[in-house]
Motif scaffolding. Sequence first.
Motif, mmCIF file in Angstrom:
data_model
loop_
_atom_site.group_PDB
_atom_site.id
_atom_site.type_symbol
_atom_site.label_atom_id
_atom_site.label_comp_id
_atom_site.label_asym_id
_atom_site.label_seq_id
_atom_site.Cartn_x
_atom_site.Cartn_y
_atom_site.Cartn_z
ATOM 1 N N GLY A 224 0.784 -1.119 -0.017
ATOM 2 C CA GLY A 224 0.167 0.010 -0.209
ATOM 3 C C GLY A 224 0.817 1.246 0.016
ATOM 4 O O GLY A 224 0.407 2.396 0.381
ATOM 5 N N LYS A 225 2.025 1.310 -0.277
ATOM 6 C CA LYS A 225 3.048 2.338 -0.118
ATOM 7 C C LYS A 225 2.263 3.533 -1.228
ATOM 8 O O LYS A 225 2.498 4.619 -0.953
ATOM 9 N N SER A 226 2.168 3.127 -2.671
ATOM 10 C CA SER A 226 1.778 4.284 -3.558
ATOM 11 C C SER A 226 0.228 4.975 -3.171
ATOM 12 O O SER A 226 -0.019 5.805 -3.168
ATOM 13 N N THR A 227 -0.697 3.968 -2.399
ATOM 14 C CA THR A 227 -1.830 4.645 -1.830
ATOM 15 C C THR A 227 -1.520 5.490 -0.858
ATOM 16 O O THR A 227 -2.209 6.497 -0.937
ATOM 17 N N ALA A 253 3.694 -3.299 -8.975
ATOM 18 C CA ALA A 253 2.869 -2.073 -9.771
ATOM 19 C C ALA A 253 3.910 -0.939 -9.860
ATOM 20 O O ALA A 253 3.974 -0.140 -11.035
ATOM 21 N N THR A 254 4.699 -0.779 -8.786
ATOM 22 C CA THR A 254 5.709 0.258 -8.990
ATOM 23 C C THR A 254 6.971 -0.293 -9.222
ATOM 24 O O THR A 254 7.399 -0.937 -8.670
ATOM 25 N N ASP A 343 -8.476 -2.502 8.030
ATOM 26 C CA ASP A 343 -9.949 -2.583 7.516
ATOM 27 C C ASP A 343 -9.976 -4.149 7.216
ATOM 28 O O ASP A 343 -11.140 -4.488 7.587
HETATM 29 N N1 LIG Z 1 -8.512 -3.241 1.907
HETATM 30 C C1 LIG Z 1 -7.534 -2.270 1.621
HETATM 31 N N2 LIG Z 1 -6.692 -2.273 0.422
HETATM 32 C C2 LIG Z 1 -5.726 -1.426 0.468
HETATM 33 C C3 LIG Z 1 -5.242 -0.659 1.576
HETATM 34 N N3 LIG Z 1 -4.246 0.127 1.141
HETATM 35 C C4 LIG Z 1 -3.964 0.069 -0.313
HETATM 36 N N4 LIG Z 1 -4.843 -1.330 -0.654
HETATM 37 C C5 LIG Z 1 -4.926 -1.675 -2.052
HETATM 38 O O1 LIG Z 1 -3.843 -2.704 -2.156
HETATM 39 C C6 LIG Z 1 -3.457 -2.766 -3.519
HETATM 40 C C7 LIG Z 1 -1.848 -2.413 -3.694
HETATM 41 O O2 LIG Z 1 -1.703 -1.008 -3.105
HETATM 42 P P1 LIG Z 1 -0.445 -0.197 -3.567
HETATM 43 O O3 LIG Z 1 -0.722 1.224 -3.136
HETATM 44 O O4 LIG Z 1 -0.386 -0.300 -5.264
HETATM 45 O O5 LIG Z 1 0.673 -0.958 -3.131
HETATM 46 P P2 LIG Z 1 2.289 -0.723 -3.205
HETATM 47 O O6 LIG Z 1 2.818 -0.924 -1.869
HETATM 48 O O7 LIG Z 1 2.513 0.492 -3.965
HETATM 49 O O8 LIG Z 1 2.517 -1.929 -4.253
HETATM 50 P P3 LIG Z 1 3.883 -2.253 -5.376
HETATM 51 O O9 LIG Z 1 4.076 -0.746 -5.788
HETATM 52 O O10 LIG Z 1 3.137 -3.154 -6.407
HETATM 53 O O11 LIG Z 1 4.952 -2.733 -4.688
HETATM 54 C C8 LIG Z 1 -4.141 -1.688 -4.254
HETATM 55 O O12 LIG Z 1 -5.349 -2.257 -4.959
HETATM 56 C C9 LIG Z 1 -4.806 -0.713 -3.295
HETATM 57 O O13 LIG Z 1 -6.142 -0.258 -3.481
HETATM 58 C C10 LIG Z 1 -6.072 -0.505 2.681
HETATM 59 O O14 LIG Z 1 -5.767 0.107 3.664
HETATM 60 N N5 LIG Z 1 -7.019 -1.498 2.762
#
Ligand SMILES: Nc1nc2c(ncn2[C@@H]2O[C@H](COP(=O)(O)OP(=O)(O)OP(=O)(O)O)[C@@H](O)[C@H]2O)c(=O)[nH]1
Length: 444
Positions: A224-227, A253-254, A343
């Motif tokens: 969830g880093k990008s989120t 994804a990133t 959540d």
């Molecule tokens: N249920 C839920 N889903 C989440 C939460 N935070 C992120 N997500 C979901 O998790 C997925 C991955 O989130 P990203 O933010 O792309 O994760 P990342 O860490 O950047 O991943 P990479 O760039 O692939 O390494 C997405 O589909 C988000 O919508 C959360 O708090 N709860």
Amino acid sequence: MDAMNTEDISTTQNEEIWQNAILVGLQTDQKDDVFERMMEELEQLAEACHIYTIAVFTQRAQNPVHATYIGSGKVAEVAHAVKELEAAYVIFDQTLSPMQFRNLNKELGVEVMDRTGLILRIFAEQARTREARLQVEHAQLQYIMPRLAGMWTHLGRQAGSSGSMSNRGIGETQLELDRRHIERRMAELEKELKGIAKERTTQREKRLRSGIPRVSLVGYTNAGKSTIMNRLLAINENPLDGKNVLEQDKLFATLDTTVRKIQPKGERPILLSDTVGFIDELPTSLVKAFRSTLEEVKYADLLIQVIDYSDSDYRACMKVTEETLREIGAAGIPMICVFNKADLVHDLPYEIPAVRNDSIYMSAGTGIGIRQLWELISKKLRENMQECQFHIPYTQGSILHRLQESAEVLSVDYQAEGIAVTARCGDEIKNRYQEFAVGVDAVI
Ligand SMILES: Nc1nc2c(ncn2[C@@H]2O[C@H](COP(=O)(O)OP(=O)(O)OP(=O)(O)O)[C@@H](O)[C@H]2O)c(=O)[nH]1
Ligand SMILES: [Mg+2]
């Protein structure tokens, strides 16, 4: 697999076309739950390559079989399933040796892949910037190099090589040509990447000079880093046009490092960076290839480790993250732990959001806890700063202006012999304006 086709991998993968695969896992000394998790992760990796799993075969053994990784009975069983189910790929859970790779390709009659090959393929598909593309290509060539010999030896034998230069088999000649071509390409890539890394260093130095605190998001892929980056930009009312980073339910994804300036109203700005996620047993060629991208993390004042708290094995992911940080020379940087996706967790120990020392339990997806995270970041950054007094002669008034940009200026007093400034700043700024520092906090 065609040895010279590495550059085409990203273009031949059509986003819309899904293919199917059989997964094969060998359980040696791993505990059941660890092994199951690895197999689940393999399935997710395949999914990220648009490959869905139609069957899974596993075997227990103390060691892999030298020639075919799994036992001959299992090979026959998988070969049968390949025909029956019309599988397009067979994907193995560990990196296969060049010999296993060749033998299995032949015996199974479909394209064989291993975990490393799969990760390389995702990286190739996801790479967006020129730097990421070049880095991936380098890693792919490195992966292919030792496998080349295995691909051509059978041709060499067919042609009855005697070992002398003039009498070499067609396979050996081809092998040498391929090798030379790859070596040349790798050297070209290294040169170009060096140039890009130099440019990156210049940009980073510029950012370092600005004195704006740098915060880096790190953690296992898909945590969830990008989120979090997008939410932190949003709550600080930064214009988002074209600035959002990609968040997606997909491993890796990133791949590129994105740095964004967050400029909250009435507060000092920070530079926030989002980068490639980590994974257990990231192929060493990739760690090496992405070293310069990951270097950004090394220069952070604060790390935010994002953890998928809904993953039953989140502790193992934290261990991987911490090991990777050590590997890239980023251990010891102050860190906040974000237990994200709360959540999705039943029977939580706390009501979210909950802040416990340097940890926060939250949900970036729903936005719960994002403000508390921002407050924790600000608090933590402030802890790293000290209050300093400066005395600036009127002849060097521009120093005040620069301090206002790079430090939190608390008071300015225009006195007869110069300007007395009190500011909260980090070591970087304190050292830079050392000659103007006064009082007990002055740097010696
Ligand atoms: N249920 C839920 N889903 C989440 C939460 N935070 C992120 N997500 C979901 O998790 C997925 C991955 O989130 P990203 O933010 O792309 O994760 P990342 O860490 O950047 O991943 P990479 O760039 O692939 O390494 C997405 O589909 C988000 O919508 C959360 O708090 N709860
Ligand atoms: Mg991401």
